[in-house]
Design a protein around this motif. Structure first.
Motif, short mmCIF file in Angstrom:
data_model
loop_
_atom_site.label_atom_id
_atom_site.label_comp_id
_atom_site.label_asym_id
_atom_site.label_seq_id
_atom_site.Cartn_x
_atom_site.Cartn_y
_atom_site.Cartn_z
N GLY A 5 0.81 -1.21 0.00
CA GLY A 5 0.00 0.00 0.00
C GLY A 5 0.85 1.26 0.00
N LEU A 6 1.92 1.25 0.80
CA LEU A 6 2.80 2.42 0.85
C LEU A 6 3.48 2.67 -0.49
N ILE A 7 3.86 1.59 -1.15
CA ILE A 7 4.48 1.73 -2.47
C ILE A 7 3.46 2.15 -3.51
N ALA A 8 2.25 1.60 -3.40
CA ALA A 8 1.20 1.89 -4.39
C ALA A 8 0.79 3.36 -4.39
N VAL A 9 0.83 4.02 -3.21
CA VAL A 9 0.41 5.43 -3.18
C VAL A 9 1.44 6.34 -3.84
N THR A 69 2.45 5.71 -6.92
CA THR A 69 2.24 5.48 -8.36
C THR A 69 1.04 6.27 -8.85
N ARG A 70 0.78 6.17 -10.15
CA ARG A 70 -0.39 6.87 -10.70
C ARG A 70 -1.70 6.24 -10.26
N TYR A 71 -1.59 5.10 -9.60
CA TYR A 71 -2.79 4.44 -9.08
C TYR A 71 -3.06 4.84 -7.63
N TRP A 72 -2.47 5.94 -7.21
CA TRP A 72 -2.60 6.34 -5.82
C TRP A 72 -4.04 6.55 -5.36
N PRO A 73 -4.98 7.03 -6.22
CA PRO A 73 -6.35 7.17 -5.71
C PRO A 73 -6.95 5.83 -5.30
N ILE A 74 -6.71 4.78 -6.10
CA ILE A 74 -7.24 3.46 -5.76
C ILE A 74 -6.56 2.95 -4.50
N ALA A 75 -5.24 3.09 -4.44
CA ALA A 75 -4.50 2.62 -3.26
C ALA A 75 -4.97 3.32 -2.00
N THR A 76 -5.23 4.63 -2.11
CA THR A 76 -5.69 5.40 -0.95
C THR A 76 -7.05 4.91 -0.48
N LEU A 77 -7.94 4.61 -1.44
CA LEU A 77 -9.27 4.09 -1.07
C LEU A 77 -9.17 2.74 -0.37
N VAL A 78 -8.31 1.88 -0.89
CA VAL A 78 -8.15 0.55 -0.28
C VAL A 78 -7.59 0.67 1.13
N GLY A 83 -7.69 3.31 3.04
CA GLY A 83 -8.70 3.97 3.86
C GLY A 83 -9.79 3.02 4.30
N GLY A 84 -10.18 2.11 3.40
CA GLY A 84 -11.19 1.12 3.76
C GLY A 84 -10.68 0.17 4.83
N ALA A 85 -9.42 -0.25 4.71
CA ALA A 85 -8.83 -1.12 5.72
C ALA A 85 -8.78 -0.43 7.07
N PHE A 86 -8.45 0.86 7.06
CA PHE A 86 -8.40 1.60 8.32
C PHE A 86 -9.79 1.73 8.93
N ALA A 87 -10.78 2.05 8.11
CA ALA A 87 -12.14 2.20 8.63
C ALA A 87 -12.63 0.92 9.28
N TRP A 88 -12.37 -0.21 8.62
CA TRP A 88 -12.79 -1.50 9.17
C TRP A 88 -12.07 -1.79 10.48
N SER A 89 -10.75 -1.54 10.49
CA SER A 89 -9.97 -1.80 11.69
C SER A 89 -10.40 -0.90 12.84
N ALA A 90 -10.61 0.39 12.56
CA ALA A 90 -10.99 1.33 13.61
C ALA A 90 -12.33 0.98 14.23
N ALA A 91 -13.24 0.49 13.39
CA ALA A 91 -14.57 0.13 13.89
C ALA A 91 -14.54 -1.10 14.77
N ASN A 92 -13.52 -1.94 14.58
CA ASN A 92 -13.46 -3.20 15.32
C ASN A 92 -12.23 -3.29 16.23
N TRP A 93 -11.61 -2.14 16.49
CA TRP A 93 -10.34 -2.14 17.20
C TRP A 93 -10.48 -2.58 18.66
N THR A 94 -9.60 -3.47 19.07
CA THR A 94 -9.47 -3.85 20.47
C THR A 94 -7.99 -3.83 20.82
N PRO A 95 -7.63 -3.37 21.99
CA PRO A 95 -6.21 -3.35 22.38
C PRO A 95 -5.64 -4.76 22.44
N PRO A 96 -4.34 -4.90 22.32
CA PRO A 96 -3.71 -6.23 22.44
C PRO A 96 -4.06 -6.90 23.76
#
Length: 389
Positions: free
Chosen positions: A157-161, A163-172, A174-187
């Motif tokens: 993901g860091l490499i993909a952002v 490239t010229r495909y950065w909008p798609i990479a950013t959406l992906v 961002g989606g991963a972050f949104a899912w993780s944040a909604a279900n986050w539990t501490p270790p």
């Protein structure tokens, strides 16, 4: 004919630099989920309009992420803020030099390849010694529990952002972050294990635990044992200078108590000293871990004798209380290779300790804790922390 940048180009450059401030300040604010903001840094670096602006983006990111350093240095050395500011800028030099040197105006495969190289260089010695503020730290926030696959997905993901495909990479991403944040539990924590935070204060560097501090700490351990803890983790430097006298005191006080203690100490040798973890109980003690990367300049001083020894790639995991642990002392929580090296050996728990007496009102300890939480979350490993604030 003298070139004069247009207001538009100046505004664009300023926007990129402001973006670097954002990724550093928000990503390293001391909140674990906020680490995801750092993922935007590679794009800001890659699409900067010039090498000079790319260098300023890297500088802004690093300085914003490490903004507590000037105050911390001033407290540590008992100096004015000028020394702190000087060391703050010095600390950024490797990060800025690597990113400025590898930036390119070329498109295609050049930008992602060069960012990948920059990320690797800043994760390993010698450049990785100053590898604060690495966006890869966000892997545990984006893909908790994915382990090495999550690390690889974040790297892609860091490499993909870049490239010229950065909008798609950013959406992906961002989606991963949104899912993780909604279900986050501490270790998770380990049953029967207790990490004890302390608040012992020192007026200057070079002061270590006296008798009163030892007895106060022993009292905390006994209290934790009375509440059911069979294993206690104490902060970095909790034991001060480890000597035969300190060992006799602790073994005498813990005799007859079913508790095993992990505490930080220093052990002096002919060339300087080691920053270590010591296992101690009623039957005796053993030095179990030698810090791989002490804090540069304030502790690790390879140009002279008397500083802390660095064991770079030694003892990535150690046995403590019959459990295989990944030890991380203080500065090791801010850089990349110590934790990744430890995870190669499949530890059962991460033990993260620190001594933040010198950090004042900064967020340095909070950043250390957030980094440790992110790594523990990535690999799905329990985490035990103990800090002296």
């Amino acid at each position: 004919m003298k070139f004069s940048p247009s207001p538009r180009s100046l505004a664009l450059s300023a926007a990129f630099v402001a973006g670097g401030i954002f990724t550093g300040a928000v990503g390293w604010s001391g909140h674990t989920l906020a680490l995801a903001a750092g993922v935007l840094f590679p794009a800001l670096w890659a699409f900067a309009p010039s090498r000079g602006v790319a260098a300023l983006v890297a500088l802004a990111h690093f300085l914003a992420a490490s903004r507590g350093l000037p105050e911390g240095v001033a407290i540590f050395y008992g100096s004015d803020m000028s020394m702190g500011l000087a060391l703050w800028l010095m600390a950024s030099l490797m990060f800025v030099a690597v990113h400025a040197g590898l930036w390119t105006p070329k498109t295609g495969w050049h930008r992602p390849a060069r960012y990948g190289l920059a990320a690797i260089l800043m994760s390993l010695p010698p450049f990785g010694i100053a590898g604060w503020a690495s966006p890869i730290t966000a892997a545990g926030v984006l893909f908790p529990g994915w382990g090495w696959f999550g690390l690889a997905a974040t790297a892609i993901g860091l490499i993909a952002v870049t490239t010229r495909y950065w909008p798609i990479a950013t959406l992906v991403v961002g989606g991963a972050f949104a899912w993780s944040a909604a279900n986050w539990t501490p270790p998770a924590e380990l049953d029967g294990w207790a990490g004890i935070d302390t608040s012992f204060q020192f007026s200057q560097a070079g002061q270590y635990a006296d008798y009163a501090q030892h007895m106060a700490t022993i009292g905390m351990v006994k209290e934790a044992a009375g509440q059911g803890a069979s294993v206690v983790v104490l902060p970095e430097s909790a034991f001060g200078i480890w000597t035969e006298t300190a060992e006799r005191l602790w073994t005498r006080e813990l005799a007859g108590i079913d508790v095993t203690v992990n505490g930080g100490a220093i052990v002096i040798d002919q060339s300087g000293y080691d920053n270590v973890m010591v296992e101690v109980g009623g039957q005796g003690s053993e030095v179990i871990y030698y810090e791989r990367m002490p804090v540069p300049i304030s502790m690790w001083q390879p140009w002279t004798t008397g500083g802390a020894n660095a064991h770079f790639f030694a003892n990535p995991i150690v046995d403590f209380a019959s459990v295989r642990i990944a030890p991380l002392i203080c500065y090791e929580q801010l850089i990349i290779w110590p934790i990744l090296q430890s995870m190669l050996y499949g530890p059962e728990v991460i033990v993260a300790t620190g001594n933040g007496w010198w950090t004042g009102d900064t967020n340095i300890v909070a950043i250390q804790k957030a980094s440790a939480e992110a790594w523990a979350a990535l690999f799905g490993v329990p985490l035990v922390m103990a800090f002296n604030h």
